[in-house]
Write an enzyme that holds these catalytic residues in place. Structure first.
Site, short mmCIF file in Angstrom:
data_model
loop_
_atom_site.label_atom_id
_atom_site.label_comp_id
_atom_site.label_asym_id
_atom_site.label_seq_id
_atom_site.Cartn_x
_atom_site.Cartn_y
_atom_site.Cartn_z
N ASP A 185 -2.48 2.00 -4.68
CA ASP A 185 -3.74 2.25 -3.98
C ASP A 185 -4.83 1.40 -4.60
OD1 ASP A 185 -2.63 4.32 -2.31
OD2 ASP A 185 -2.63 5.62 -4.08
N HIS A 233 0.81 -1.22 0.00
CA HIS A 233 0.00 0.00 0.00
C HIS A 233 0.85 1.27 0.00
CE1 HIS A 233 -3.68 2.04 -0.08
NE2 HIS A 233 -4.33 1.43 0.89
#
Length: 421
Positions: A397, A393
């Site tokens: 995204d 992450h």
């Protein structure tokens, strides 16, 4: 003049990761020639040999079994320079044709055990560790397949043969069998292999200390590639190539990556390194021995047949223990086809940091789904599976993650139509 040089691991052999020293194939004072294997070590991916970089004799030995080593570790010393006439004769004799002598087999009894034929291979170039195991277990070298360079039989080949034929090696792994422990239960202790320890460390480091993982899941219809595989399977097999669903997954991954290039990258503290070549690692289970990830390189340049052929070569080598370190280098993306073992759904952990994503493919099964047919909702049976993408992450995204999966599913569900072009 004799010169002493350090014995270290070849530059780039470990891609900066550590390994565990396994065993010396030579002893202090032994004469070696450039290219002779002198030691073995284990990484989390493969067992490998290190060869002498020059002619000479083995000097001081420093590394011992179980030591953690890397490319900067001094393992020992090699004395380079002129050999004595006796030493030269000894080395020459060890590398002469079988017709002249026994090629590193030191007695007539050993020659009889090996029963070698001079066929141009390097099977005769066995090290002291192999010779010792042959004598100890009264084995015939000609009955053992060699996985070393030029067909040379390695120590691991001997151990694998013993394990397969007599299951003797298993007894060495069991520190205690059916023994009464402090808790009063009967059990046995099986020590972790170097590969299992490395896998454990990688997983903990990847999940807890390196990258925050997030997983997105889509459902995928496999109908079109099932039909395509039925049409093409026989032709592939006639050419000696197995057409598996995994080959389709590699091809679809490459097409999806071309739409979303950031998925094919590595995360660094100051940048995201996006690669042009799409080199896909395929997680390959070795039963209780662990997991390794052979890499199919430049998938974007290959058609389905070429992908299937390269994939078969890599997975066959993985299961036969013949992978070299180069076969697992330079991966930019990874696939875990966990569905082959019955898993419907999983959230794979990124195996090879600093890659930023790993694709998971679940079990194929028939499901009842609702489809609109002639304006009416109708329940139909369709071959479906779940596909997931676990991402770092820090680098990606939800937008890039779901966009990649959308393209991937579209390629699979529309295989062979104009929509996949």
């Amino acid at each position: 003049m004799n010169e002493s040089m350090t014995i270290t691991l070849p530059v780039g052999a470990l891609e900066g990761t550590a390994a565990v020293f396994s065993t010396w194939l030579v002893a202090e004072g032994d004469q070696v020639r450039k290219g002779d294997p002198i030691l073995e070590l284990e990484t989390d991916k493969v067992s490998m040999e290190v060869c002498a970089e020059n002619d000479g004799s083995i000097g001081k030995i420093l590394a011992t079994s179980g030591d953690n080593v890397d490319e900067k570790t001094i393992l020992g010393y090699l004395n380079c320079g002129e050999q004595s006439e006796v030493d030269k004769a000894s080395v020459d004799k060890s590398l002469s044709p079988v017709a002249n002598d026994a090629l590193q087999i030191e007695s007539e009894a050993d020659v009889a055990k090996c029963d070698l034929v001079n066929d141009g291979s390097k099977r005769h170039l066995i090290g002291p560790a192999v010779r010792k195991l042959l004598r100890k277990h009264n084995l015939n070298l000609s009955s053992i397949d060699g996985t070393g360079k030029g067909g040379r039989v390695t120590r691991d080949d001997i151990l694998a043969f013993i394990d397969t034929q007599a299951s003797k090696e298993q007894s060495n792994l069991n520190v205690s069998t059916s023994a009464e422990k402090s808790h009063g239960l009967k059990s046995k202790l099986v020590p972790h292999t170097a590969m299992r320890k490395k896998i454990a460390n990688h997983m903990v480091d990847s999940l807890l200390h390196t990258s925050p993982h997030v997983t997105s899941v889509f459902e995928m219809d496999m109908g079109r590639i099932i039909e395509h595989r039925k049409m093409c399977k026989m032709g592939f097999e006639e050419a000696g190539v197995k057409l598996t669903f995994t080959a389709y997954f590699l091809a679809a991954s490459a097409k999806a990556i071309q739409k979303v290039p950031v998925v094919n990258s590595r995360f660094h503290d100051d940048c995201l390194e996006i690669f042009e070549d799409i080199n896909i690692g395929v997680g390959t289970a070795l039963g209780d021995d662990g997991l390794i990830v052979p890499v199919v390189k430049q998938v974007q340049e290959k058609n389905l047949f070429e992908i299937a052929s390269a994939l078969q070569q890599q997975t066959d080598k993985a299961r036969q223990g013949k992978l070299a370190a180069a076969d697992m280098r330079d991966g930019t993306f990874t696939i875990s086809n966990h569905g082959v073992s019955g898993s419907l759904f999983a959230t794979p952990i990124i195996i090879n940091q600093p890659q930023v994503a790993i694709l998971g493919i679940g079990k194929l099964e028939k499901r009842a789904v609702v489809e609109e047919v002639d304006g009416e909702d109708t329940i139909v049976i369709r071959p479906k599976c779940y596909v997931s993408l676990s991402i770092d992450h820090r680098a990606l995204d939800a937008y890039q993650t779901n966009l990649f999966l959308s393209h991937f599913v579209e390629v699979i569900e529309n295989w062979g139509t104009s929509k996949t072009n």
